[in-house]
Design an enzyme around this catalytic site. Structure first.
Site, PDB file in Angstrom:
ATOM      1  N   GLN A 125       0.859  -1.182   0.000  1.00  0.00           N
ATOM      2  CA  GLN A 125       0.000   0.000   0.000  1.00  0.00           C
ATOM      3  C   GLN A 125       0.896   1.233   0.000  1.00  0.00           C
ATOM      4  OE1 GLN A 125      -2.104   0.069   3.674  1.00  0.00           O
ATOM      5  NE2 GLN A 125      -3.189   1.960   3.278  1.00  0.00           N
ATOM      6  N   GLY A 126       0.995   1.904  -1.141  1.00  0.00           N
ATOM      7  CA  GLY A 126       1.893   3.052  -1.275  1.00  0.00           C
ATOM      8  C   GLY A 126       1.170   4.361  -1.026  1.00  0.00           C
ATOM      9  N   SER A 128       1.742   6.523   2.360  1.00  0.00           N
ATOM     10  CA  SER A 128       2.536   7.490   3.139  1.00  0.00           C
ATOM     11  C   SER A 128       3.784   7.939   2.399  1.00  0.00           C
ATOM     12  CB  SER A 128       2.975   6.865   4.470  1.00  0.00           C
ATOM     13  OG  SER A 128       1.878   6.385   5.171  1.00  0.00           O
ATOM     14  N   SER A 160       4.835  -1.306   3.809  1.00  0.00           N
ATOM     15  CA  SER A 160       5.031  -2.674   4.317  1.00  0.00           C
ATOM     16  C   SER A 160       5.104  -3.665   3.164  1.00  0.00           C
ATOM     17  CB  SER A 160       3.879  -3.069   5.240  1.00  0.00           C
ATOM     18  OG  SER A 160       3.795  -2.178   6.316  1.00  0.00           O
ATOM     19  N   GLU A 243      -8.537  -1.033   6.525  1.00  0.00           N
ATOM     20  CA  GLU A 243      -7.361  -1.238   7.369  1.00  0.00           C
ATOM     21  C   GLU A 243      -7.726  -1.072   8.842  1.00  0.00           C
ATOM     22  OE1 GLU A 243      -4.062   1.238   6.278  1.00  0.00           O
ATOM     23  OE2 GLU A 243      -2.679   0.217   7.641  1.00  0.00           O
TER      24      GLU A 243
HETATM   25  C1  LIG Z   1       4.571  -0.794  11.095  1.00  0.00           C
HETATM   26  C2  LIG Z   1       4.079   0.249  10.154  1.00  0.00           C
HETATM   27  C3  LIG Z   1       3.629  -0.128   8.911  1.00  0.00           C
HETATM   28  C4  LIG Z   1       3.182   0.835   8.017  1.00  0.00           C
HETATM   29  N1  LIG Z   1       2.798   0.421   6.780  1.00  0.00           N
HETATM   30  C5  LIG Z   1       2.416   1.333   5.854  1.00  0.00           C
HETATM   31  C6  LIG Z   1       2.090   0.923   4.545  1.00  0.00           C
HETATM   32  O1  LIG Z   1       2.131  -0.269   4.213  1.00  0.00           O
HETATM   33  N2  LIG Z   1       1.739   1.861   3.654  1.00  0.00           N
HETATM   34  C7  LIG Z   1       1.677   3.187   3.970  1.00  0.00           C
HETATM   35  O2  LIG Z   1       1.324   3.993   3.115  1.00  0.00           O
HETATM   36  N3  LIG Z   1       1.997   3.620   5.220  1.00  0.00           N
HETATM   37  C8  LIG Z   1       2.373   2.716   6.171  1.00  0.00           C
HETATM   38  N4  LIG Z   1       2.721   3.138   7.445  1.00  0.00           N
HETATM   39  C9  LIG Z   1       2.772   4.564   7.709  1.00  0.00           C
HETATM   40  C10 LIG Z   1       1.683   5.091   8.637  1.00  0.00           C
HETATM   41  O3  LIG Z   1       0.432   5.111   8.001  1.00  0.00           O
HETATM   42  C11 LIG Z   1       2.136   6.497   9.079  1.00  0.00           C
HETATM   43  O4  LIG Z   1       3.306   6.333   9.855  1.00  0.00           O
HETATM   44  C12 LIG Z   1       1.073   7.210   9.886  1.00  0.00           C
HETATM   45  O5  LIG Z   1      -0.020   7.572   9.091  1.00  0.00           O
HETATM   46  C13 LIG Z   1       1.635   8.474  10.575  1.00  0.00           C
HETATM   47  O6  LIG Z   1       2.304   9.288   9.673  1.00  0.00           O
HETATM   48  P1  LIG Z   1       3.786   9.830   9.989  1.00  0.00           P
HETATM   49  O7  LIG Z   1       4.629   8.682  10.377  1.00  0.00           O
HETATM   50  O8  LIG Z   1       4.198  10.669   8.847  1.00  0.00           O
HETATM   51  O9  LIG Z   1       3.627  10.726  11.293  1.00  0.00           O
HETATM   52  P2  LIG Z   1       3.140  12.231  11.339  1.00  0.00           P
HETATM   53  O10 LIG Z   1       1.910  12.405  10.527  1.00  0.00           O
HETATM   54  O11 LIG Z   1       4.306  13.111  11.051  1.00  0.00           O
HETATM   55  O12 LIG Z   1       2.739  12.376  12.869  1.00  0.00           O
HETATM   56  C14 LIG Z   1       3.721  12.601  13.901  1.00  0.00           C
HETATM   57  C15 LIG Z   1       2.985  12.734  15.230  1.00  0.00           C
HETATM   58  O13 LIG Z   1       2.115  13.887  15.194  1.00  0.00           O
HETATM   59  C16 LIG Z   1       0.781  13.515  15.506  1.00  0.00           C
HETATM   60  N5  LIG Z   1      -0.173  14.285  14.693  1.00  0.00           N
HETATM   61  C17 LIG Z   1      -0.067  14.570  13.374  1.00  0.00           C
HETATM   62  N6  LIG Z   1      -1.144  15.278  12.962  1.00  0.00           N
HETATM   63  C18 LIG Z   1      -1.949  15.439  14.048  1.00  0.00           C
HETATM   64  C19 LIG Z   1      -3.211  16.058  14.270  1.00  0.00           C
HETATM   65  N7  LIG Z   1      -3.876  16.670  13.275  1.00  0.00           N
HETATM   66  N8  LIG Z   1      -3.743  15.992  15.513  1.00  0.00           N
HETATM   67  C20 LIG Z   1      -3.083  15.368  16.529  1.00  0.00           C
HETATM   68  N9  LIG Z   1      -1.872  14.766  16.384  1.00  0.00           N
HETATM   69  C21 LIG Z   1      -1.322  14.801  15.164  1.00  0.00           C
HETATM   70  C22 LIG Z   1       0.687  12.036  15.143  1.00  0.00           C
HETATM   71  O14 LIG Z   1      -0.322  11.380  15.869  1.00  0.00           O
HETATM   72  C23 LIG Z   1       2.080  11.535  15.534  1.00  0.00           C
HETATM   73  O15 LIG Z   1       2.132  11.273  16.913  1.00  0.00           O
HETATM   74  C24 LIG Z   1       3.167   2.212   8.366  1.00  0.00           C
HETATM   75  C25 LIG Z   1       3.604   2.592   9.637  1.00  0.00           C
HETATM   76  C26 LIG Z   1       4.063   1.635  10.531  1.00  0.00           C
HETATM   77  C27 LIG Z   1       4.532   2.079  11.878  1.00  0.00           C
END
Ligand SMILES: Cc1cc2nc3c(=O)[nH]c(=O)nc-3n(C[C@H](O)[C@H](O)[C@H](O)COP(=O)(O)OP(=O)(O)OC[C@H]3O[C@@H](n4cnc5c(N)ncnc54)[C@H](O)[C@@H]3O)c2cc1C
Length: 391
Positions: A125-126, A128, A160, A243
């Protein structure tokens, strides 16, 4: 006979069939290392698919069994009861595949989905990107239409299984001038296309389960577009809803297996050494068991919503939050029992399988991040279910 009792009788008969099959099946032991786990569970997926147990509630056209989500629930429960693992390709089966089934073209459904269900093709799933996680609609990967092809440039992250996948459901910006939610398209990318590079990232578990994915002038035929041009955002919401909802349903079954395993090991050890486990062990197990049962109740409501076609819904965020809290409580509670032996997990007390619990505990930290963080789920619940003002 009323419709309800006919349905119940049908589900009971199905349960007996599943149970009988599982009793005869060669249920695999799952190795702890990623490569071993991937190989064993992919083979297991093939076995389950050939027996008609993957895509149970999917249409026959898409390679499924055309049964109801209630049949899927029965199967998942029996799988847990038999102590059997889930198949490997769940991002395909539970997350992106369902959106392709709903919104995809006939060729996508008929040619891609049976291979997805059997595990012949693994999907990723592309969504993020390095600067777009919680605020997914700000994504910057671009897809330019050139004749009958899209040309894609950009970068994804946390994808992932990208290094193992044959296909990727990818979000790309196709209209840079439109408001951010409106210029996105949902594309199916063959991971063997020239210009795709998946670079694995090592997690704290020691596994490299997810990747950075680089896309440089990747050419994708127009027929790989799902839904309308620039209309990918609604489909992305559908995928995220699966999901959060369907995936939770599956994971809950894994937690049941885990609690039962802990109880079995602790009981076996207590019998072997002739002493009762201390109160704190019973307390931690009791808390975990209660949490898993509460999640079960929650997921039953999800199945009813699936049967009624009430998905996607902001209620999916309640499931995802429940998943996170139960998973982290369960694995932290049992790992806590290891005390200092966390550092020497192979000599874990109480008969527990130390390395497994430590690894699961580390992995559980991700539950509050993937599929949208817990803070984001709480925002959705606050705004869309409780009607509170936007923060
Ligand atoms: C094990 C794992 C597997 C994953 N697999 C995939 C995958 O297959 N495909 C894919 O596309 N993505 C995947 N992801 C990515 C995942 O969807 C993102 O990590 C997630 O959506 C958070 O985005 P970010 O890491 O950029 O954090 P950010 O968005 O930068 O957030 C950082 C922090 O700020 C907080 N925050 C941000 N905005 C707000 C708000 N408006 N209000 C309150 N708090 C806020 C968040 O809660 C977090 O604590 C995976 C992540 C993990 C850990």
């Amino acid at each position: 006979m009323t419709d309800t009792s006919r349905n119940d009788a049908d589900l009971d008969a199905y349960r007996r069939r599943v149970r009988a099959w599982l009793a005869r099946a060669d249920i695999p032991e799952v190795p702890l290392d990623l490569e071993g786990r991937f190989t064993v569970l992919r083979e297991w997926q093939k076995t389950l698919y050939e027996a008609g147990f993957v895509g149970i509630a999917w249409s026959r056209k898409a390679g499924g069994q055309g049964l109801s989500p209630l049949h899927q629930l029965v199967f998942s429960e029996e799988l847990a009861r038999a102590g059997a693992p889930q198949p490997i390709g769940l991002i395909g089966v539970d997350v992106v595949g369902k959106s392709i089934e709903t919104y995809g073209l006939d060729w996508q459904r008929e040619q891609l989905l049976p291979r997805l269900l059997s595990g012949e093709d693994i999907w990723c799933q592309g969504f993020s990107e390095p600067e777009s996680g919680s605020d997914l609609a700000s994504l910057r990967t671009r897809a330019r239409l050139e004749g009958d092809e899209f040309v894609i440039n950009g970068q994804k992250v946390w994808t992932s299984w990208a290094h193992k996948a044959q296909w990727c459901a990818l979000l790309a910006r196709t209209d840079a001038d439109a408001p951010k939610h409106r210029g996105i398209s949902y594309l199916l990318v063959d991971m063997s296309s020239p210009g795709v590079t998946a670079r694995p990232l090592v997690q704290m578990t020691g596994d490299d389960e997810f990747c950075e994915v680089f896309l440089e002038d990747v050419r994708v035929p127009v027929r790989n577009l799902v839904g309308g041009l620039h209309e990918g955002w609604a489909i992305a919401q559908d995928t995220l809803s699966h999901e959060r909802g369907s995936y939770t349903l599956r994971r809950r079954v894994e937690y049941e297996v885990a609690v039962e395993e802990a109880v079995r090991d602790i009981r076996g050890h207590a019998d072997a050494v002739g002493t009762e486990p201390p109160d704190r062990v019973l307390e931690q197990l009791g808390r975990s068991y209660t949490a898993v049962r509460a999640l079960e109740a929650l997921t039953r409501r999800t199945v009813r919503r699936q049967v009624a076609g009430e998905i996607p819904s902001p209620l999916d965020s309640v499931d995802k939050l429940g998943l996170n809290e139960v998973e982290q409580l369960l694995y932290a509670s049992v790992t806590d029992l290891l005390g200092p032996f966390r550092l020497a997990a192979d000599r874990a007390p109480f008969g527990l399988d130390g390395p497994r619990w430590v690894k699961e505990h580390y992995y559980s930290r991700a539950a509050s991040v993937y599929g949208g963080t817990s803070q984001i789920q709480k925002n959705i619940i606050g705004e869309r279910l409780l009607g509170l003002p936007r923060g």
